[in-house]
Design an enzyme around this catalytic site. Sequence first.
Site, PDB file in Angstrom:
ATOM      1  N   GLU A  49       0.795  -1.225   0.000  1.00 42.86           N
ATOM      2  CA  GLU A  49       0.000   0.000   0.000  1.00 42.86           C
ATOM      3  C   GLU A  49       0.831   1.280   0.000  1.00 42.86           C
ATOM      4  OE1 GLU A  49      -3.436   0.378  -0.203  1.00 42.86           O
ATOM      5  OE2 GLU A  49      -3.326  -1.757  -0.714  1.00 42.86           O
ATOM      6  N   SER A  72     -23.233 -26.750 -21.569  1.00 46.32           N
ATOM      7  CA  SER A  72     -24.417 -26.519 -22.395  1.00 46.32           C
ATOM      8  C   SER A  72     -25.479 -25.662 -21.710  1.00 46.32           C
ATOM      9  CB  SER A  72     -25.032 -27.854 -22.810  1.00 46.32           C
ATOM     10  OG  SER A  72     -24.152 -28.559 -23.665  1.00 46.32           O
TER      11      SER A  72
END
Length: 635
Positions: free
Chosen positions: A95, A361
């Site tokens: 950070e 599918s």
Amino acid sequence: MATPIETPSRSLVWRLLAALPTLLVLLLLGWAALFLLIAPELPDTEALFADSEQRTVRLLAADDSPLAERAAEGARFVGLKRIAPHLVKAVLAIEDHRFYDHFGVDPRGLARALWQNLRAGEVVAGGSTITQQLAKNLFLTPERSVRRKLQELALALWLEARLSKDEILILYLNRVYLGAGAYGVEAAAQRYFGKSANEVSLSEAALLAGLLKAPSALAPTRDLARARERAALVLQRMAELGWITPELVLQARSAPARLAPESRTDLAGHFLDWVLDDLTEHLGKHGRDLVVRTTLDRRLQQAAEQALRAALAGEGAERGVEEGAIVVLDGSGAVRAMVGGESYRASRLNRAAGARRQPGSAFKPFLYLAALERGWAPESPIEDRPIAIGDWRPENFDGRYRGRVSLEEAFAQSLNTAAVRLIQIVGPEAVVATARRLGIAAPLPAVPSLALGTAEVTPVELASAYLPFATGGIRPTVHAVREVRDDRGRTLYRLAPSSRRVIEPGPAAAMQRLFEAVVERGTGRAARLPDRKVLGKSGTSQGFRDAWFVAMAGGHIVAVWVGNDDSRPMQGVTGGGLPARIAREVLRALPPAPTAPGGPALARAPGEAGARSAPREENGLALILDWVQRNLGAR
């Protein structure tokens, strides 16, 4: 002796140097005026360290019966001595590694972020320091604007002037949000690993630090794989800075962080975590007790949990299936049940909302809808015979080819070669656009293999996109919360139903005919019920790694996925088998719905009677965000 001639450039430099003191004074005066103008009312810095009172959230089911009561985590502050040093280093590394060297704003970091954003043509880097992030978390809303950024910079300088570096870091580590309702590293360590912040390992510290980028999206309870990928980047960054050795990186990556078993046995634990995580992200750390009225149907939830557990313990255990997920929606878009895994106690990873898998599918309805919208009909012929696209030679599941068949028969039998031939005619781009319109947000490559469901989706995402098939073409907003109130009875959020038509009536009716054929005589016969009409579609990914069934009946959609977290192949499990039977058991818990003349009884979404509501693209709890920001002005 001749006097040297002063060049124009030299003259300009001297004039600028002479004016420098005046410019600095004007700059300081301007900054002071800006601070007074835009900075909010600031508290005494001692108040920032005061322990807040523990608050609770009461979650209610759809019938207003109590589901659970959860405490807001992160009230107790811990000092730097009670946080593992490698956790502090991990946070600083990813950070703000120059935290102890800058004055609250890092010019080098800002310049680097600006350059990266300009090169990318979009915002890809931030450049905010830990002090700026703390200022934003303490005082500001999530709004993105120039004014808010200036406020953030002014507040960062104020914090640096009033507090020591260690005090700023302590505040940040105790107040930062780390997902799953946890504020601060102590609460997050307890939440994810069942231990204190001073006991976490290096791999666990890296995972916690990695969450800071996107705490809700990266929370290991939502997506453990992404959380671990981010942790690996944190470890790499620590090594680049020389804060850990390459050997320690290898050790940490070879033993990645694991979630601790959960002791709570709440009904719908994954659903409650999902609700609370989004609620916390949008409401912030609330200062009052809250009552949250959800859409969960207790009876359906119990039926879904029992159906999955029984299936995995029986047939699933015999065929190498360890996990599964179920999502149940009604025609209004309400989440009526959500099962994120076989056991919430054993694993808090929510596979229903956070695990992307290939639908096989079960993705074909978007292809067939695209064809129907371009003039095809269920009776239209399509060739089912071998096909080759370059080196790719897709095959039917059973290895047989049926020659010329109708579109309806190809859909019912889930014929792969017919689907690939169809997507070449319709175009992959058209299929992507159709799926997007119905609600699929996952990355979708516009390639022929998309016809066979090679893109990855989550169960809740797929269930949401099937809603228009069940509602006659209407897409309602998927939601899990009806209302949020505080302990004063003040309404913080109330659902405003919204829907819009995304499929015209003709293609919508034709799609229902195709789904009916799947269950009546196709791959979904295992989902049939004697007392009601069931529509659906099966899906199986390559190598039996994923098996799906999405069923529609009684005004509800039931989406079922089974597989293994590590994508290990199952033993011949297909979507028309185990998932279809699980869906059937969940449907049994629904009251029978009368069948209307001319077709099955399906859901009817709000706003279907001719009116089209304004489009609302938000899913679920994201609807809370704009309302709360406008009405609470939360800091």
